[in-house]
Design an enzyme around this catalytic site. Sequence first.
Site, PDB file in Angstrom:
ATOM      1  N   GLY A 190     -26.732 -20.491  12.790  1.00  0.00           N
ATOM      2  CA  GLY A 190     -26.949 -21.914  13.024  1.00  0.00           C
ATOM      3  C   GLY A 190     -28.189 -22.029  13.884  1.00  0.00           C
ATOM      4  O   GLY A 190     -29.228 -21.456  13.551  1.00  0.00           O
ATOM      5  N   GLU A 191     -28.084 -22.696  14.998  1.00  0.00           N
ATOM      6  CA  GLU A 191     -29.233 -22.843  15.900  1.00  0.00           C
ATOM      7  C   GLU A 191     -28.765 -22.435  17.301  1.00  0.00           C
ATOM      8  O   GLU A 191     -27.942 -23.101  17.912  1.00  0.00           O
ATOM      9  CB  GLU A 191     -29.723 -24.294  15.862  1.00  0.00           C
ATOM     10  CG  GLU A 191     -30.855 -24.572  16.793  1.00  0.00           C
ATOM     11  CD  GLU A 191     -31.950 -23.525  16.728  1.00  0.00           C
ATOM     12  OE1 GLU A 191     -32.477 -23.248  15.641  1.00  0.00           O
ATOM     13  OE2 GLU A 191     -32.278 -22.943  17.790  1.00  0.00           O
ATOM     14  N   SER A 192     -29.318 -21.300  17.764  1.00  0.00           N
ATOM     15  CA  SER A 192     -28.803 -20.719  19.005  1.00  0.00           C
ATOM     16  C   SER A 192     -29.056 -21.603  20.220  1.00  0.00           C
ATOM     17  O   SER A 192     -28.258 -21.614  21.164  1.00  0.00           O
ATOM     18  CB  SER A 192     -29.401 -19.335  19.212  1.00  0.00           C
ATOM     19  OG  SER A 192     -30.812 -19.402  19.282  1.00  0.00           O
ATOM     20  N   CYS A 234     -26.978 -13.798  12.889  1.00  0.00           N
ATOM     21  CA  CYS A 234     -28.184 -14.614  13.059  1.00  0.00           C
ATOM     22  C   CYS A 234     -28.160 -15.310  14.419  1.00  0.00           C
ATOM     23  O   CYS A 234     -28.275 -14.643  15.441  1.00  0.00           O
ATOM     24  CB  CYS A 234     -28.329 -15.561  11.867  1.00  0.00           C
ATOM     25  SG  CYS A 234     -30.031 -16.085  11.642  1.00  0.00           S
ATOM     26  N   ARG A 258     -36.472 -14.586  18.558  1.00  0.00           N
ATOM     27  CA  ARG A 258     -36.079 -15.686  17.657  1.00  0.00           C
ATOM     28  C   ARG A 258     -37.155 -15.963  16.611  1.00  0.00           C
ATOM     29  O   ARG A 258     -38.340 -15.913  16.919  1.00  0.00           O
ATOM     30  CB  ARG A 258     -35.827 -16.980  18.441  1.00  0.00           C
ATOM     31  CG  ARG A 258     -34.558 -16.977  19.258  1.00  0.00           C
ATOM     32  CD  ARG A 258     -34.371 -18.305  19.972  1.00  0.00           C
ATOM     33  NE  ARG A 258     -34.253 -19.409  19.046  1.00  0.00           N
ATOM     34  CZ  ARG A 258     -34.959 -20.536  19.131  1.00  0.00           C
ATOM     35  NH1 ARG A 258     -35.838 -20.709  20.085  1.00  0.00           N
ATOM     36  NH2 ARG A 258     -34.780 -21.481  18.238  1.00  0.00           N
ATOM     37  N   ARG A 281     -34.579 -17.904   8.661  1.00  0.00           N
ATOM     38  CA  ARG A 281     -35.231 -18.019   9.989  1.00  0.00           C
ATOM     39  C   ARG A 281     -34.623 -17.000  10.956  1.00  0.00           C
ATOM     40  O   ARG A 281     -34.169 -17.333  12.061  1.00  0.00           O
ATOM     41  CB  ARG A 281     -35.115 -19.436  10.546  1.00  0.00           C
ATOM     42  CG  ARG A 281     -35.976 -20.435   9.765  1.00  0.00           C
ATOM     43  CD  ARG A 281     -35.896 -21.850  10.311  1.00  0.00           C
ATOM     44  NE  ARG A 281     -36.368 -21.942  11.689  1.00  0.00           N
ATOM     45  CZ  ARG A 281     -37.643 -21.904  12.050  1.00  0.00           C
ATOM     46  NH1 ARG A 281     -38.595 -21.756  11.150  1.00  0.00           N
ATOM     47  NH2 ARG A 281     -37.989 -22.014  13.305  1.00  0.00           N
ATOM     48  N   HIS A 303     -27.019 -13.387   7.146  1.00  0.00           N
ATOM     49  CA  HIS A 303     -25.800 -14.210   7.007  1.00  0.00           C
ATOM     50  C   HIS A 303     -24.815 -13.591   6.005  1.00  0.00           C
ATOM     51  O   HIS A 303     -24.761 -14.030   4.857  1.00  0.00           O
ATOM     52  CB  HIS A 303     -26.179 -15.600   6.495  1.00  0.00           C
ATOM     53  CG  HIS A 303     -26.815 -16.479   7.505  1.00  0.00           C
ATOM     54  ND1 HIS A 303     -26.121 -17.372   8.280  1.00  0.00           N
ATOM     55  CD2 HIS A 303     -28.110 -16.587   7.882  1.00  0.00           C
ATOM     56  CE1 HIS A 303     -26.937 -18.004   9.086  1.00  0.00           C
ATOM     57  NE2 HIS A 303     -28.157 -17.552   8.864  1.00  0.00           N
ATOM     58  N   GLU A 336     -21.829 -14.137   5.669  1.00  0.00           N
ATOM     59  CA  GLU A 336     -20.807 -15.113   5.261  1.00  0.00           C
ATOM     60  C   GLU A 336     -21.261 -15.969   4.076  1.00  0.00           C
ATOM     61  O   GLU A 336     -20.455 -16.693   3.501  1.00  0.00           O
ATOM     62  CB  GLU A 336     -20.426 -16.003   6.459  1.00  0.00           C
ATOM     63  CG  GLU A 336     -21.433 -17.070   6.851  1.00  0.00           C
ATOM     64  CD  GLU A 336     -22.636 -16.542   7.651  1.00  0.00           C
ATOM     65  OE1 GLU A 336     -22.824 -15.305   7.724  1.00  0.00           O
ATOM     66  OE2 GLU A 336     -23.398 -17.383   8.163  1.00  0.00           O
TER      67      GLU A 336
HETATM   68  N1  GLN Z   1     -33.566 -19.564  14.200  1.00  0.00           N
HETATM   69  C1  GLN Z   1     -32.217 -19.769  14.585  1.00  0.00           C
HETATM   70  C2  GLN Z   1     -32.027 -19.701  16.087  1.00  0.00           C
HETATM   71  O1  GLN Z   1     -32.907 -19.439  16.809  1.00  0.00           O
HETATM   72  C3  GLN Z   1     -31.280 -18.801  13.911  1.00  0.00           C
HETATM   73  C4  GLN Z   1     -31.275 -19.043  12.429  1.00  0.00           C
HETATM   74  C5  GLN Z   1     -29.957 -18.824  11.766  1.00  0.00           C
HETATM   75  O2  GLN Z   1     -28.908 -18.648  12.408  1.00  0.00           O
HETATM   76  N2  GLN Z   1     -29.995 -18.874  10.473  1.00  0.00           N
HETATM   77  O3  GLN Z   1     -30.947 -19.899  16.546  1.00  0.00           O
END
Ligand code: GLN
Length: 194
Positions: free
Chosen positions: A49-51, A81, A110, A139, A174, A176
């Site tokens: 997701g987005e950390s 991720c 990242r 990403r 990923h 999953e």
């Molecule tokens: N770029 C995202 C982050 O910094 C990670 C990307 C992902 O989980 N697919 O959290």
Amino acid sequence: MGASRIGVLALQGAFAAHAAVLRELGADVREVRVPSDLDGLDALVLPGGESTTMSRLLVTSGLFDAIAARLADGLAALGTCAGMILLAGEVLDGRPDQRCFGAIDITVRRNAYGRQVDSFETDLAVNGLDHPFHAVFIRAPIITHVGAAVDVLAEHEGRPVVVRGGNVMVASFHPELTSDGRIHALFLSTFQGV
Ligand code: GLN
């Protein structure tokens, strides 16, 4: 032994896909949103997701300290991720207020696979799996340093992409998002002792 009780951090990101794979493998899955959801868990999965967003929600929900305490006690964890970024010891190119658990001795950068290849798919040889795993990178972070006690289970172009330290396992892609549950099964085997 009954089914393993696996929590999936469900604040943001690809948590539903993890829960589906784990249920398919016979785990008793609980979505984790508040500290009491951690009670009685055998392991925790931190999704992609987005950390930076997850870090903020972890702090505001009170989950950050609660999870940190369980990890310090030896709770098994799988991070994919963004989840890998959260479990890392050090994060490069993070937001200044971004926090991580330091549950595995790795450094990650990242979004390090670069804009032109923000997302890609590839077949990876993974130690412990008998045929390649189709890996979806979105990403993705790069693991720039691996501590001496951390095992590299898979590499992509010479860089580690699946590593394990004790009962904490992380992947920069990923697992999953494909119908292949073998990475999750490998994780479950690390603390079920099978
Ligand atoms: N770029 C995202 C982050 O910094 C990670 C990307 C992902 O989980 N697919 O959290």
